[in-house]
Design a protein around this motif. Structure first.
Motif, PDB file in Angstrom:
ATOM      1  N   ALA A  16       0.832  -1.208   0.000  1.00 22.49           N
ATOM      2  CA  ALA A  16       0.000   0.000   0.000  1.00 22.49           C
ATOM      3  C   ALA A  16       0.862   1.251   0.000  1.00 22.49           C
ATOM      4  CB  ALA A  16      -0.924   0.004   1.217  1.00 22.49           C
ATOM      5  N   GLN A  17       1.919   1.242   0.806  1.00 21.40           N
ATOM      6  CA  GLN A  17       2.806   2.403   0.857  1.00 21.40           C
ATOM      7  C   GLN A  17       3.594   2.570  -0.442  1.00 21.40           C
ATOM      8  OE1 GLN A  17       2.618   0.106   3.344  1.00 21.40           O
ATOM      9  NE2 GLN A  17       1.465   1.366   4.809  1.00 21.40           N
ATOM     10  N   LEU A  18       4.024   1.453  -1.009  1.00 19.90           N
ATOM     11  CA  LEU A  18       4.821   1.505  -2.231  1.00 19.90           C
ATOM     12  C   LEU A  18       4.025   2.031  -3.423  1.00 19.90           C
ATOM     13  CD1 LEU A  18       6.717  -1.892  -1.868  1.00 19.90           C
ATOM     14  CD2 LEU A  18       7.742   0.396  -1.781  1.00 19.90           C
ATOM     15  N   THR A  19       2.735   1.869  -3.404  1.00 16.48           N
ATOM     16  CA  THR A  19       1.893   2.295  -4.526  1.00 16.48           C
ATOM     17  C   THR A  19       1.061   3.535  -4.191  1.00 16.48           C
ATOM     18  OG1 THR A  19       0.164   0.737  -3.826  1.00 16.48           O
ATOM     19  CG2 THR A  19       1.745  -0.024  -5.493  1.00 16.48           C
ATOM     20  N   ALA A  20       1.341   4.182  -3.065  1.00 13.86           N
ATOM     21  CA  ALA A  20       0.557   5.330  -2.628  1.00 13.86           C
ATOM     22  C   ALA A  20       0.968   6.592  -3.381  1.00 13.86           C
ATOM     23  CB  ALA A  20       0.719   5.543  -1.128  1.00 13.86           C
ATOM     24  N   GLY A  21       0.121   7.602  -3.292  1.00 12.75           N
ATOM     25  CA  GLY A  21       0.454   8.912  -3.842  1.00 12.75           C
ATOM     26  C   GLY A  21      -0.426   9.326  -4.993  1.00 12.75           C
ATOM     27  N   GLU A  22      -0.758  10.629  -5.016  1.00 13.12           N
ATOM     28  CA  GLU A  22      -1.545  11.208  -6.100  1.00 13.12           C
ATOM     29  C   GLU A  22      -0.778  12.373  -6.711  1.00 13.12           C
ATOM     30  OE1 GLU A  22      -4.343  10.037  -7.154  1.00 13.12           O
ATOM     31  OE2 GLU A  22      -4.926   8.664  -5.534  1.00 13.12           O
ATOM     32  N   GLY A  23      -0.996  12.603  -7.988  1.00 14.77           N
ATOM     33  CA  GLY A  23      -0.390  13.763  -8.633  1.00 14.77           C
ATOM     34  C   GLY A  23       1.113  13.815  -8.457  1.00 14.77           C
ATOM     35  N   HIS A  24       1.573  14.908  -7.861  1.00 17.62           N
ATOM     36  CA  HIS A  24       3.017  15.098  -7.659  1.00 17.62           C
ATOM     37  C   HIS A  24       3.433  14.821  -6.222  1.00 17.62           C
ATOM     38  CE1 HIS A  24       3.468  16.629 -11.671  1.00 17.62           C
ATOM     39  NE2 HIS A  24       2.669  17.652 -11.466  1.00 17.62           N
ATOM     40  N   ASP A  25       2.698  13.951  -5.519  1.00 19.73           N
ATOM     41  CA  ASP A  25       3.034  13.644  -4.122  1.00 19.73           C
ATOM     42  C   ASP A  25       4.464  13.137  -3.991  1.00 19.73           C
ATOM     43  OD1 ASP A  25       0.558  14.412  -3.289  1.00 19.73           O
ATOM     44  OD2 ASP A  25      -0.230  12.384  -3.001  1.00 19.73           O
ATOM     45  N   ARG A  26       4.858  12.241  -4.872  1.00 17.63           N
ATOM     46  CA  ARG A  26       6.211  11.676  -4.790  1.00 17.63           C
ATOM     47  C   ARG A  26       7.267  12.738  -5.104  1.00 17.63           C
ATOM     48  NH1 ARG A  26       6.548   5.706  -5.517  1.00 17.63           N
ATOM     49  NH2 ARG A  26       4.466   4.903  -5.100  1.00 17.63           N
ATOM     50  N   PHE A  27       6.970  13.588  -6.074  1.00 17.19           N
ATOM     51  CA  PHE A  27       7.890  14.676  -6.401  1.00 17.19           C
ATOM     52  C   PHE A  27       8.058  15.590  -5.184  1.00 17.19           C
ATOM     53  CE2 PHE A  27       8.660  19.045  -7.700  1.00 17.19           C
ATOM     54  CZ  PHE A  27       9.709  18.922  -8.597  1.00 17.19           C
ATOM     55  N   ASP A  28       6.943  15.966  -4.556  1.00 14.59           N
ATOM     56  CA  ASP A  28       7.001  16.847  -3.390  1.00 14.59           C
ATOM     57  C   ASP A  28       7.813  16.212  -2.265  1.00 14.59           C
ATOM     58  OD1 ASP A  28       5.419  18.675  -4.738  1.00 14.59           O
ATOM     59  OD2 ASP A  28       3.559  17.949  -3.837  1.00 14.59           O
ATOM     60  N   PHE A  29       7.620  14.915  -2.063  1.00 10.10           N
ATOM     61  CA  PHE A  29       8.356  14.210  -1.009  1.00 10.10           C
ATOM     62  C   PHE A  29       9.857  14.230  -1.304  1.00 10.10           C
ATOM     63  CE2 PHE A  29      10.471  10.285   0.301  1.00 10.10           C
ATOM     64  CZ  PHE A  29      10.271  10.303   1.681  1.00 10.10           C
ATOM     65  N   SER A  30      10.227  13.881  -2.524  1.00 13.79           N
ATOM     66  CA  SER A  30      11.641  13.803  -2.878  1.00 13.79           C
ATOM     67  C   SER A  30      12.303  15.173  -2.829  1.00 13.79           C
ATOM     68  CB  SER A  30      11.793  13.202  -4.279  1.00 13.79           C
ATOM     69  OG  SER A  30      11.255  11.900  -4.328  1.00 13.79           O
ATOM     70  N   LEU A  31      11.571  16.191  -3.301  1.00 11.82           N
ATOM     71  CA  LEU A  31      12.121  17.541  -3.280  1.00 11.82           C
ATOM     72  C   LEU A  31      12.347  18.011  -1.843  1.00 11.82           C
ATOM     73  CD1 LEU A  31      12.946  19.805  -5.201  1.00 11.82           C
ATOM     74  CD2 LEU A  31      10.626  20.699  -5.048  1.00 11.82           C
ATOM     75  N   ALA A  32      11.365  17.765  -0.981  1.00 11.10           N
ATOM     76  CA  ALA A  32      11.515  18.140   0.429  1.00 11.10           C
ATOM     77  C   ALA A  32      12.678  17.392   1.067  1.00 11.10           C
ATOM     78  CB  ALA A  32      10.223  17.851   1.186  1.00 11.10           C
ATOM     79  N   LEU A  33      12.846  16.134   0.691  1.00 10.69           N
ATOM     80  CA  LEU A  33      13.938  15.320   1.233  1.00 10.69           C
ATOM     81  C   LEU A  33      15.288  15.936   0.879  1.00 10.69           C
ATOM     82  CD1 LEU A  33      13.947  12.577   2.797  1.00 10.69           C
ATOM     83  CD2 LEU A  33      14.466  11.485   0.611  1.00 10.69           C
ATOM     84  N   MET A  34      15.430  16.362  -0.374  1.00 14.55           N
ATOM     85  CA  MET A  34      16.701  16.949  -0.813  1.00 14.55           C
ATOM     86  C   MET A  34      16.933  18.322  -0.167  1.00 14.55           C
ATOM     87  SD  MET A  34      17.045  15.847  -4.815  1.00 14.55           S
ATOM     88  CE  MET A  34      15.319  15.992  -5.269  1.00 14.55           C
ATOM     89  N   ILE A  35      15.893  19.130  -0.092  1.00  9.86           N
ATOM     90  CA  ILE A  35      16.049  20.457   0.496  1.00  9.86           C
ATOM     91  C   ILE A  35      16.365  20.349   1.986  1.00  9.86           C
ATOM     92  CG2 ILE A  35      14.853  22.612   1.040  1.00  9.86           C
ATOM     93  CD1 ILE A  35      13.347  22.306  -1.605  1.00  9.86           C
ATOM     94  N   ASP A  36      15.686  19.442   2.681  1.00 13.32           N
ATOM     95  CA  ASP A  36      15.968  19.225   4.097  1.00 13.32           C
ATOM     96  C   ASP A  36      17.411  18.755   4.292  1.00 13.32           C
ATOM     97  OD1 ASP A  36      13.421  19.973   4.772  1.00 13.32           O
ATOM     98  OD2 ASP A  36      12.674  17.932   5.064  1.00 13.32           O
ATOM     99  N   GLY A  37      17.871  17.889   3.381  1.00 15.55           N
ATOM    100  CA  GLY A  37      19.252  17.420   3.467  1.00 15.55           C
ATOM    101  C   GLY A  37      20.240  18.555   3.287  1.00 15.55           C
ATOM    102  N   LEU A  38      19.946  19.472   2.367  1.00 20.07           N
ATOM    103  CA  LEU A  38      20.827  20.629   2.171  1.00 20.07           C
ATOM    104  C   LEU A  38      20.804  21.540   3.395  1.00 20.07           C
ATOM    105  CD1 LEU A  38      19.984  21.471  -1.550  1.00 20.07           C
ATOM    106  CD2 LEU A  38      22.187  20.661  -0.678  1.00 20.07           C
ATOM    107  N   ALA A  39      19.633  21.684   3.996  1.00 20.30           N
ATOM    108  CA  ALA A  39      19.511  22.542   5.185  1.00 20.30           C
ATOM    109  C   ALA A  39      20.357  21.986   6.323  1.00 20.30           C
ATOM    110  CB  ALA A  39      18.043  22.643   5.598  1.00 20.30           C
ATOM    111  N   ARG A  40      20.417  20.677   6.469  1.00 16.04           N
ATOM    112  CA  ARG A  40      21.194  20.069   7.554  1.00 16.04           C
ATOM    113  C   ARG A  40      22.678  20.196   7.340  1.00 16.04           C
ATOM    114  NH1 ARG A  40      16.976  16.218   7.426  1.00 16.04           N
ATOM    115  NH2 ARG A  40      18.192  14.800   6.115  1.00 16.04           N
ATOM    116  N   ARG A  41      23.089  20.513   6.105  1.00 15.99           N
ATOM    117  CA  ARG A  41      24.497  20.697   5.840  1.00 15.99           C
ATOM    118  C   ARG A  41      25.054  21.914   6.566  1.00 15.99           C
ATOM    119  NH1 ARG A  41      27.717  16.764   3.201  1.00 15.99           N
ATOM    120  NH2 ARG A  41      26.279  15.423   2.075  1.00 15.99           N
TER     121      ARG A  41
END
Length: 238
Positions: free
Chosen positions: A213-238
């Protein structure tokens, strides 16, 4: 001006080099018209349909006429990406709002790529040989550095964000094309994909089967938003 010299001249600012009078074109076809025609083809038929001959046909001329302005297909690719980059609205970097600013720039580029199916494939391995491409890189770098991201992390961060956006949009265009072609062999709906994952042998795939269920979840650009936030958060922690 020789086509290769013209390509090199894109590194220069508008005020450098020859005067505006000497740069004035006297031929009926311009670089801008070539790029316009190419983008119309991509918007209507996808990037896979683009070729120098197709562009020449759209302009009612022969391919040889294009080479007076564009060195080759790779050069045209760089011009197309530069045109899209020129449409990006870059903010004045804000140290307090840099995360929202870099996200907004990324979303702008994502939406432009998606408007021209497959064109993001032309962005891979493209060096900033045009001022508009360099302007986008400069703007993104300025946002990250103003936000306090260290120089090396900011430089690689810009590259990582651009690569992810290009890959995300390229995959979306491939899926769209296969759906349009009714390629049922490759296109599988979410419900069907979930059933396939859940039916995997639990002894061999315990996490995949239980997290279908988790592997197939998401609507529209949900996955894009998640990945983008992940990268930006990673840069912030730098």
């Amino acid at each position: 001006m020789d086509p290769k010299e013209r390509r090199a001249a894109r590194h220069q600012s508008p005020t450098s080099g020859a005067s505006s009078k000497s740069r004035r074109r006297t031929v009926p076809i311009t670089v801008e018209q070539v790029v316009d025609a190419a983008l119309e083809i991509v918007a209507a038929e996808g990037y896979e349909a683009l070729s120098m001959r197709r562009v020449a046909d759209a302009l009612n001329t022969g391919p040889a006429s294009l080479y007076a302005h564009v060195v080759n297909k790779t050069d045209l690719d760089e011009l197309l990406i530069a045109r899209l980059c020129s449409r990006i609205v870059l903010p004045e970097p804000d140290p307090a709002g840099w995360r929202d600013q870099i996200r907004d720039v990324c979303v702008q580029l994502r939406d432009l790529y998606l408007a021209y199916p497959g064109i993001s494939g032309a962005a891979f391995a493209v060096a900033p040989t045009d001022l508009d491409t360099a302007r986008l890189n400069e703007g993104m770098l300025a946002i990250l550095r103003t936000g306090g991201v260290p120089a090396q992390a900011a430089a690689w961060g810009v590259d990582t964000l651009l690569l992810y956006m290009a890959a995300y949009c390229l995959e979306a265009s491939i899926v769209r094309r296969r759906v349009a072609e009714k390629d049922a062999v490759w296109i599988v709906g979410r419900d069907e994909m979930r059933r396939r994952l859940e039916s995997l042998p639990a002894a061999e795939f315990p996490y995949t089967a239980s997290h279908a269920a988790q592997l197939t979840a998401g609507e529209g650009h949900d996955r894009f938003d998640f990945s983008l936030a992940l990268m930006i958060d990673g840069l912030a922690r730098r």
